[in-house]
Scaffold this motif. Structure first.
Motif, PDB file in Angstrom:
ATOM      1  N   VAL A 172       0.840   1.009   9.493  1.00 20.69           N
ATOM      2  CA  VAL A 172       0.557   1.334   8.095  1.00 20.69           C
ATOM      3  C   VAL A 172      -0.079   0.143   7.386  1.00 20.69           C
ATOM      4  O   VAL A 172      -1.018   0.283   6.610  1.00 20.69           O
ATOM      5  N   TYR A 185      -1.395   9.742  14.540  1.00 20.63           N
ATOM      6  CA  TYR A 185      -1.578   9.997  13.109  1.00 20.63           C
ATOM      7  C   TYR A 185      -3.033  10.341  12.818  1.00 20.63           C
ATOM      8  O   TYR A 185      -3.331  11.237  12.027  1.00 20.63           O
ATOM      9  N   PRO A 201      -3.803  -0.262  -1.195  1.00 21.72           N
ATOM     10  CA  PRO A 201      -3.024   0.943  -0.878  1.00 21.72           C
ATOM     11  C   PRO A 201      -3.500   1.640   0.400  1.00 21.72           C
ATOM     12  O   PRO A 201      -2.758   2.430   0.965  1.00 21.72           O
ATOM     13  N   GLN A 202      -4.722   1.354   0.833  1.00 24.14           N
ATOM     14  CA  GLN A 202      -5.204   2.036   2.044  1.00 24.14           C
ATOM     15  C   GLN A 202      -4.953   1.202   3.291  1.00 24.14           C
ATOM     16  O   GLN A 202      -5.404   1.546   4.369  1.00 24.14           O
ATOM     17  N   GLY A 203      -4.234   0.098   3.171  1.00 26.70           N
ATOM     18  CA  GLY A 203      -3.988  -0.775   4.315  1.00 26.70           C
ATOM     19  C   GLY A 203      -5.068  -1.822   4.423  1.00 26.70           C
ATOM     20  O   GLY A 203      -6.079  -1.774   3.725  1.00 26.70           O
ATOM     21  N   PHE A 223       9.184  -6.309   5.699  1.00 24.87           N
ATOM     22  CA  PHE A 223       9.009  -5.204   4.765  1.00 24.87           C
ATOM     23  C   PHE A 223       8.439  -5.672   3.425  1.00 24.87           C
ATOM     24  O   PHE A 223       7.657  -4.960   2.802  1.00 24.87           O
ATOM     25  N   GLY A 268      -3.610  -0.027   8.159  1.00 27.67           N
ATOM     26  CA  GLY A 268      -4.371   1.135   7.718  1.00 27.67           C
ATOM     27  C   GLY A 268      -4.223   2.219   8.765  1.00 27.67           C
ATOM     28  O   GLY A 268      -4.892   2.193   9.794  1.00 27.67           O
ATOM     29  N   ILE A 269      -3.316   3.168   8.506  1.00 21.57           N
ATOM     30  CA  ILE A 269      -2.950   4.075   9.593  1.00 21.57           C
ATOM     31  C   ILE A 269      -4.094   5.018   9.948  1.00 21.57           C
ATOM     32  O   ILE A 269      -4.866   5.418   9.089  1.00 21.57           O
ATOM     33  N   LEU A 275       4.858  -5.956   3.843  1.00 23.57           N
ATOM     34  CA  LEU A 275       4.268  -4.615   3.854  1.00 23.57           C
ATOM     35  C   LEU A 275       4.080  -4.088   2.437  1.00 23.57           C
ATOM     36  O   LEU A 275       3.009  -3.602   2.068  1.00 23.57           O
ATOM     37  N   VAL A 276       5.138  -4.215   1.622  1.00 22.25           N
ATOM     38  CA  VAL A 276       5.061  -3.702   0.253  1.00 22.25           C
ATOM     39  C   VAL A 276       3.950  -4.423  -0.510  1.00 22.25           C
ATOM     40  O   VAL A 276       3.126  -3.785  -1.181  1.00 22.25           O
ATOM     41  N   LEU A 320       0.520  -3.237   0.565  1.00 23.74           N
ATOM     42  CA  LEU A 320       0.178  -1.892   0.112  1.00 23.74           C
ATOM     43  C   LEU A 320      -0.034  -1.831  -1.399  1.00 23.74           C
ATOM     44  O   LEU A 320      -0.773  -0.982  -1.892  1.00 23.74           O
ATOM     45  N   ILE A 321       0.626  -2.739  -2.137  1.00 23.44           N
ATOM     46  CA  ILE A 321       0.407  -2.723  -3.586  1.00 23.44           C
ATOM     47  C   ILE A 321      -1.029  -3.132  -3.896  1.00 23.44           C
ATOM     48  O   ILE A 321      -1.693  -2.537  -4.744  1.00 23.44           O
ATOM     49  N   PHE A 348       5.476   0.914  13.454  1.00 24.32           N
ATOM     50  CA  PHE A 348       4.929   1.845  12.482  1.00 24.32           C
ATOM     51  C   PHE A 348       4.552   1.099  11.200  1.00 24.32           C
ATOM     52  O   PHE A 348       3.490   1.352  10.605  1.00 24.32           O
ATOM     53  N   THR A 349       5.414   0.166  10.815  1.00 21.57           N
ATOM     54  CA  THR A 349       5.091  -0.682   9.664  1.00 21.57           C
ATOM     55  C   THR A 349       3.761  -1.391   9.886  1.00 21.57           C
ATOM     56  O   THR A 349       2.907  -1.430   8.996  1.00 21.57           O
TER      57      THR A 349
END
Lengths: 301, 364
Positions: free
Chosen positions: A240, A31, A289-291, A278, A243-244, A281-282, A285-286, A236-237
């Motif tokens: 992200v 990525y 947002p950039q990890g 998950f 911070g991918i 994760l949510v 990110l809230i 992948f989670t």
């Protein structure tokens, strides 16, 4: 819900998390350079596990000592995965480098299905038992139970991650990788062979994926053609969440995801384990947002 | 082809021909077998789903990898309120709007917290949302409130919900079919016409929406979010509207799916399903309605056709032995087709003529 259980779950979480981290590194490196979600990476991990399993069994059958057989098998799996990874990039991603961004995502999904079918053709649909070469006899440390297999997995992962950080940050080819990730065009003008660097990145990511596949297979004692799907999704989670595009992010994200899942098991039923991952994760990110470790990228108009 | 369609008269002829073709299609398929009519119906549902996702991904440029969750909400709304699971039997004019409404609500619930995210971060959160919905459907069969021992079975878990009512128009059961002047029309063929009507309605709706004020705002958002904001577009509301509309279409299709199948289970709503619908949109041509329909028809029908062609009997005749298991061969051809189409038509099979960038183009 005693402190002993908590400690045990933390240990389990670190072992699983270190494997997530290795797989997440494969996602994040690709990525970082191509801004592409390499959906096929989970399948590369699966191929690594199955290839290593078959080579190990074949070598043991002709009388090679098990430990040596495992080492040879891992090397073989790494080479096979690196070849598959580089070929996938060459055939399915490179022609689309200037295409709309979702086009390579769709080919990646196609490649993922394709590799699964190839795995069915080559290895079959069965669940295969992974031979127990590194013993799984439980060892007691205070209240915590650990197997030698788990220790080997954890330590190997840490060594591999340290090696990767050294490669990327301290060597010449690592500098070239970072330059390519920063700006392909300018890196090309500086005399860096972009195609070679991208192929190299895929080879490294796939090699790490192969080892991670072997780790998962030996940890759970089995491998099958569909194992890459959920593992890839989790990894992948993790990438992200961290911070991918950021190596440290993938490592931290992987470890945290492993910890969260296993510690979470103390509070929710096992069926909800995946939801837990998950939801975390949510939430992450809230609020970021950039990890967790991702740099804040300025919005470009 | 396009020069031919410039001509007004040719256009009308083409439309009439297409109309007649669509009307006799279920009877042609019925001659081969009712299984083919079912494939047609499923294809129409996919057309609706692809149209709905197209608004989110193709028009507004928000990458959604959990779209199937809304399909699931619609399907489970119908399944739970019109089956012997709870011994309920509400009529369709309650179930379809309610399913669509609940799906849209779910769309808003998903959309609100992720407004700030863009590009691939949005993709992974929507993916997670889809997985959460699926896992909930799988596990809400043994819910107990804290402090109480009563266990409630909400969704019947992985076994799914069976015995679901079909579409009933005031006593007339669509599933049973009808006889017109001695000519037998099966239930599946009747469903085909219902689905066709709703699919055409969705095309009309999406087309008008795309060319409305809101549609232009979506496109502005897709091309450049910051510029759109500067032009006075309320980015938050416009994004939420895209999510809600896409979800609404998905919920509607879900209700119809449950009505036709009479059975739903979490298995039908996995990540692969979301990915397939996304592939339909991208493969066909994002943001372009005819392209999206083409993509949906192709990807929904192709596996079935390959299943027929790659049949063991055919292999037996050509090679004298069964070389590859038909299922594997089918998936191999399918995945190769996906890769090749993208390699040779990166903008889709039938791209929009005036499209400049694509989803997340400005997020790079």
């Amino acid at each position: 819900m005693s402190i002993d259980v908590l400690l045990q779950q933390i240990v389990n979480g670190l072992v699983v998390g270190s494997v997530y981290a290795l797989v997440a590194l494969g996602y994040t490196m690709v990525y970082g350079i191509l801004q592409l979600i390499n959906f096929a990476h989970g399948e590369i991990v699966m191929i690594g596990a199955l290839a290593a399993l078959f080579v190990t069994n074949a070598l043991i059958a002709v009388g090679v000592p098990p430990a040596l057989a495992l080492v040879i098998a891992i090397l073989a799996a790494m080479i096979i995965c690196a070849i598959v990874g580089v070929s996938v990039e060459r055939i399915a991603y490179r022609p689309l480098r200037t295409a709309p961004r979702l086009a390579p995502l769709i080919t990646a999904i196609g490649v993922s299905i394709f590799l699964q079918q190839i795995a069915i053709l080559v290895f079959g649909r069965n669940y295969f038992t992974f031979p127990e070469i590194i013993p799984k006899t439980p060892m007691q440390f205070g209240a915590v139970i650990v197997t030698p297999n788990e220790i080997v997995i954890f330590v190997t992962s840490l060594l591999l991650m340290a090696g990767l950080l050294f490669l990327v940050n301290k060597t010449k080819i690592g500098t070239a990788m970072r330059a390519t990730a920063e700006d392909q065009k300018v890196a090309g003008l500086m005399g860096i062979d972009i195609n070679k660097i991208i192929a190299f990145t895929f080879a490294i990511g796939s090699g790490l994926g192969a080892i991670a596949g072997v780790m998962v297979a030996s940890n759970y004692g089995q491998a099958h053609y569909f194992m890459g799907f959920m593992l890839g999704l989790k990894a992948f989670t993790a990438a992200v969440m961290g911070g991918i595009g950021n190596l440290w992010g993938a490592m931290v994200g992987g470890l945290i995801l492993g910890l969260v899942e296993n510690v979470g098991l103390m509070f929710v039923r096992g069926d909800y384990k995946d939801i837990f991952a998950f939801v975390v994760l949510v939430l992450v990110l809230i609020f970021r947002p950039q990890g967790l470790i991702g740099e804040k990228v300025a919005e470009r108009a | 082809m396009s020069a031919l369609l410039e001509n007004k008269r040719n256009q009308i002829i083409a439309f009439v021909a297409l109309g007649i073709f669509l009307l006799i299609l279920p009877f042609l398929a019925g001659m081969i077998g009712q299984a083919w009519v079912r494939i047609l119906n499923i294809t129409l549902l996919y057309v609706m789903l692809a149209l709905g996702l197209n608004v989110v991904v193709g028009v507004a440029g928000l990458l959604d990898l959990g779209y199937v969750a809304f399909y699931a909400v619609g399907a489970y709304t119908w399944a739970l309120l019109a089956s012997n699971h709870f011994d309920l039997s509400y009529p369709f004019w309650v179930l379809l709007p309610l399913g669509a409404f609940l799906a849209a609500l779910a769309g808003l619930m998903l959309g609100a917290p992720v407004l700030k995210l863009r590009g691939d971060y949005l993709a992974i959160v929507t993916l997670g949302f889809g997985e959460i919905i699926r896992i909930l459907m799988n596990n809400l069969d043994k819910v107990s409130l804290p402090g109480s021992d009563t266990v409630y079975n909400l969704t019947n878990g992985p076994r799914g919900v069976t015995g679901i009512d079909g579409l009933n128009f005031f006593g007339f059961k669509v599933r049973q079919g009808i006889e017109v002047f001695g000519f037998q029309i099966t239930g599946l063929q009747l469903y085909y016409f219902v689905f066709l009507a709703i699919a055409i309605l969705s095309v009309w709706m999406v087309y008008n929406l795309q060319h409305s004020r809101l549609g232009r705002a979506w496109q502005a958002l897709r091309e450049d979010e910051i510029a759109a904001k500067a032009m006075g577009i309320n980015v938050r509301n416009v994004k939420l509207a895209a999510f809600a509309f896409g979800a609404l279409t998905g919920g509607l299709a879900g209700g119809l799916f449950a009505a036709m199948q009479g059975f739903v289970s979490p298995e039908s709503f996995g990540l692969l399903e979301s990915v397939m619908i996304l592939a339909m949109v991208v493969l066909g041509g994002m943001g372009h309605i005819p392209g999206v329909i083409l993509g949906a028809v192709l990807l929904a029908a192709m596996p079935e056709v390959i299943r027929y062609v790659a049949d063991e009997n055919v292999q037996q005749k050509v090679f004298g032995l069964v070389v590859i298991a038909p299922e594997v061969l089918r998936n191999l051809i399918f995945s190769l087709a996906m890769i090749l189409i993208m390699l040779y038509r990166p903008r889709g099979l039938w791209p929009s003529p005036d499209r400049k960038s694509d989803a997340g183009g400005s997020a790079k």
